[in-house]
Motif scaffolding. Structure first.
Motif, PDB file in Angstrom:
ATOM      1  N   PRO A 164      14.175  49.925 -17.860  1.00  0.00           N
ATOM      2  CA  PRO A 164      14.900  50.071 -16.592  1.00  0.00           C
ATOM      3  C   PRO A 164      14.863  51.492 -16.047  1.00  0.00           C
ATOM      4  O   PRO A 164      14.600  52.444 -16.775  1.00  0.00           O
ATOM      5  N   LYS A 165      15.145  51.608 -14.760  1.00  0.00           N
ATOM      6  CA  LYS A 165      15.240  52.909 -14.095  1.00  0.00           C
ATOM      7  C   LYS A 165      16.722  53.208 -13.842  1.00  0.00           C
ATOM      8  O   LYS A 165      17.370  52.535 -13.053  1.00  0.00           O
ATOM      9  N   VAL A 166      17.228  54.232 -14.525  1.00  0.00           N
ATOM     10  CA  VAL A 166      18.630  54.624 -14.415  1.00  0.00           C
ATOM     11  C   VAL A 166      18.712  55.913 -13.601  1.00  0.00           C
ATOM     12  O   VAL A 166      18.019  56.891 -13.903  1.00  0.00           O
ATOM     13  N   CYS A 167      19.575  55.911 -12.594  1.00  0.00           N
ATOM     14  CA  CYS A 167      19.715  57.074 -11.724  1.00  0.00           C
ATOM     15  C   CYS A 167      21.064  57.731 -11.957  1.00  0.00           C
ATOM     16  O   CYS A 167      22.098  57.050 -12.014  1.00  0.00           O
ATOM     17  N   GLY A 197      11.519  53.307 -20.292  1.00  0.00           N
ATOM     18  CA  GLY A 197      12.083  53.268 -18.950  1.00  0.00           C
ATOM     19  C   GLY A 197      12.059  54.631 -18.294  1.00  0.00           C
ATOM     20  O   GLY A 197      11.286  55.521 -18.693  1.00  0.00           O
ATOM     21  N   GLN A 249      17.367  53.503  -3.724  1.00  0.00           N
ATOM     22  CA  GLN A 249      16.707  52.212  -3.731  1.00  0.00           C
ATOM     23  C   GLN A 249      15.507  52.162  -4.672  1.00  0.00           C
ATOM     24  O   GLN A 249      14.895  51.101  -4.838  1.00  0.00           O
ATOM     25  N   SER A 250      15.185  53.280  -5.309  1.00  0.00           N
ATOM     26  CA  SER A 250      14.136  53.288  -6.332  1.00  0.00           C
ATOM     27  C   SER A 250      14.689  52.988  -7.717  1.00  0.00           C
ATOM     28  O   SER A 250      13.923  52.923  -8.681  1.00  0.00           O
ATOM     29  N   CYS A 251      16.013  52.806  -7.844  1.00  0.00           N
ATOM     30  CA  CYS A 251      16.663  52.677  -9.149  1.00  0.00           C
ATOM     31  C   CYS A 251      17.080  51.236  -9.424  1.00  0.00           C
ATOM     32  O   CYS A 251      17.231  50.429  -8.506  1.00  0.00           O
ATOM     33  N   ASP A 252      17.272  50.935 -10.709  1.00  0.00           N
ATOM     34  CA  ASP A 252      17.795  49.638 -11.125  1.00  0.00           C
ATOM     35  C   ASP A 252      19.300  49.678 -11.321  1.00  0.00           C
ATOM     36  O   ASP A 252      19.963  48.643 -11.264  1.00  0.00           O
ATOM     37  N   MET A 253      19.852  50.836 -11.607  1.00  0.00           N
ATOM     38  CA  MET A 253      21.296  51.014 -11.742  1.00  0.00           C
ATOM     39  C   MET A 253      21.615  52.485 -11.495  1.00  0.00           C
ATOM     40  O   MET A 253      20.744  53.346 -11.640  1.00  0.00           O
ATOM     41  N   SER A 306      25.760  49.017  -4.813  1.00  0.00           N
ATOM     42  CA  SER A 306      26.004  47.683  -5.366  1.00  0.00           C
ATOM     43  C   SER A 306      25.713  46.602  -4.334  1.00  0.00           C
ATOM     44  O   SER A 306      25.130  45.556  -4.662  1.00  0.00           O
ATOM     45  N   VAL A 310      21.835  47.352  -6.351  1.00  0.00           N
ATOM     46  CA  VAL A 310      21.717  48.351  -7.425  1.00  0.00           C
ATOM     47  C   VAL A 310      23.109  48.516  -8.041  1.00  0.00           C
ATOM     48  O   VAL A 310      23.957  49.218  -7.471  1.00  0.00           O
TER      49      VAL A 310
END
Length: 474
Positions: A164-167, A197, A249-253, A306, A310
């Motif tokens: 995943p991509k975490v920001c 990730g 908007q590039s992140c998964d969470m 959210s 995201v």
């Protein structure tokens, strides 16, 4: 634990734009599609070579540090994934004791892992980050004129293995420093060869406010009231839209880090909309930390993220304009616990308590008179209804006003000792309640109430003072 400010750009001049405040628009994505943006390879930057090593108290154990990177990081896609024909041949050679039909061997081989997976390059902000590398990218909101615009650094650690991509975002309010150090420490302590990730960190979102030690943008607007933004709106709305479309908007969470505001301090806590199943699941992965239900008012980053798909939460810890080691350490442990639970890193931070409570309701207690506040309680204290929280003394008349707890609960936020005015939010009490009570209650207008009770809604929609359970990020 020191900070590294070398990546901070020059001071931005005050924004000359003066516009009337506009209503919060829906999410507007940039007109430029990713395919139209020129992409260049991002230069690999070994973050460990340019900063001091983190303190031992909050770094992974020696076992994790001493282990050499896995071979997966050095394998190319061609060598890391075995072709179907190769898998079948290997199965036939090794399985000599119990011959079986070829078709059954092929099915069995298809069910088995075909080798370590390799991440794909990450395309972001006009750059391509290769797997197993770190990079410093930059985001520019394009709301200033040529010659004085300063890009905001975006740190990226793109793991050798997929995940995943975490920001992580901090300093949306420029005077909140604890989150900056959390992002710095986490990003600079990750070895991309060991990461599954991607971790994206923006230590200082509001660079203009940070340079002036101010919560606000140069036009005195609060950036955390304008997400997802509007490319044709006010200066704050344009900055919010640019950041939201380019980074969020590039992140998964997303984990947004804050502190208390206006001379207040917060017990380390997560604020999250527990009505959202994806957000509620995210809070369960972040370790032994207090969780406070808060839907978030329209315009705040975590609510906008959210609603855009995201899942996002806020970590609140400490007070503004100071670096507090205990608050920073708590934030680091919570983020590292999330990365460990997601299988992205092997950190396993130690928590003194196995679990902290979840507060589905909370209430602010306000000053009823003006004067100087002296508190009798501390963050984390459990209080009974009617307990003395603090005393406000008038320095001229020497009159005394006691502040009593209207309900039983736990002090999760409070004002520092200071000069108070009537109506100032002094103590934040987490109430003992159940998830059943939360589910049985309708979503009310109190979602729009700020930490100190302020609201940008018309007067007829401002909730009553007794109904301020769902509060906004500091």
């Amino acid at each position: 634990m020191g900070l590294s400010w070398s990546f901070v750009g020059p001071l931005l001049a005050n924004d000359l734009e003066q516009e009337t405040r506009e209503a919060q628009p829906p999410t507007v994505v940039s007109d430029v599609t990713p395919s139209e943006v020129p992409v260049k390879p991002a230069e690999h930057v070994d973050l460990k070579e340019v900063v001091q090593e983190p303190d031992e108290a909050v770094v992974p154990d020696a076992k994790t540090v001493d282990e050499p990177p896995g071979v997966e990081a050095d394998q190319s896609p061609e060598t890391a994934v075995i072709a179907p024909g190769q898998s079948e041949e290997a199965e036939q050679v090794t399985d000599t004791t119990t011959p079986a039909p070829v078709i059954e061997q092929t099915a069995a081989a298809a069910e088995k892992p075909v080798g370590p997976l390799v991440a794909q390059p990450l395309v972001m902000l006009g750059s391509e980050v290769a797997p197993g590398t770190s990079a410093r990218l930059s985001w520019t909101p394009n709301v200033s004129f040529m010659g004085i615009a300063a890009p905001t650094p975006v740190l990226v650690v793109h793991g050798a293995k997929p995940g995943p991509k975490v920001c992580l975002t901090a300093a949306i309010h420029g005077d909140e420093l604890n989150g900056i150090e959390v992002v710095r420490h986490v990003l600079y302590s990750i070895d991309p060869a060991e990461l599954s990730g991607t971790v994206i960190g923006v230590p200082i979102v509001n660079l203009q406010g940070f340079r002036r030690s101010s919560r606000y943008l140069p036009d005195r607007r609060d950036l955390n009231r304008y997400f997802p933004g509007n490319p044709k709106g006010s200066s704050a709305a344009r900055i919010a839209n640019s950041f939201f479309s380019s980074v969020v908007q590039s992140c998964d969470m997303l984990i947004d880090l804050h502190t208390g505001s206006f001379h207040r301090t917060n017990l380390p806590q997560i604020r999250a909309n527990l009505r959202d199943p994806a957000v509620e699941a995210l809070t369960r992965k972040m370790g032994s930390i207090v969780v406070v239900h808060s839907a978030g008012r329209p315009g705040c980053l975590r609510r906008a993220a959210s609603e855009a798909g995201v899942p996002a939460v806020t970590i609140e810890a400490g007070q503004p304009l100071e670096l507090q080691k205990q608050a920073v350490t708590h934030g680091i442990k919570s983020v590292e616990t999330l990365l460990d639970t997601l299988g992205m890193l092997d950190r396993r931070p130690f928590w003194e308590l196995k679990a902290e409570p979840v507060f589905y309701q909370s209430k602010w207690v306000r000053a009823t008179a003006g004067g100087i506040l002296f508190s009798d309680v501390s963050l984390g204290d459990r209080v009974k209804a009617g307990a003395l929280l603090g005393v406000i003394t008038d320095p001229i008349t020497n009159s005394r006003q006691d502040i009593l707890a209207p309900v039983a609960g736990r002090i999760i936020g409070m004002a520092l000792n200071q000069v108070m005015y009537p109506g100032f939010a002094a103590y934040h009490i987490g109430l003992h309640s159940s998830v059943e009570e939360l589910k049985s209650e309708p979503v009310e207008a109190s979602d729009t109430v700020d930490e100190d009770g302020d609201s940008s809604l018309p007067e007829e929609l401002v909730p009553a003072e007794t109904d301020e359970r769902l509060l906004e990020d500091s």
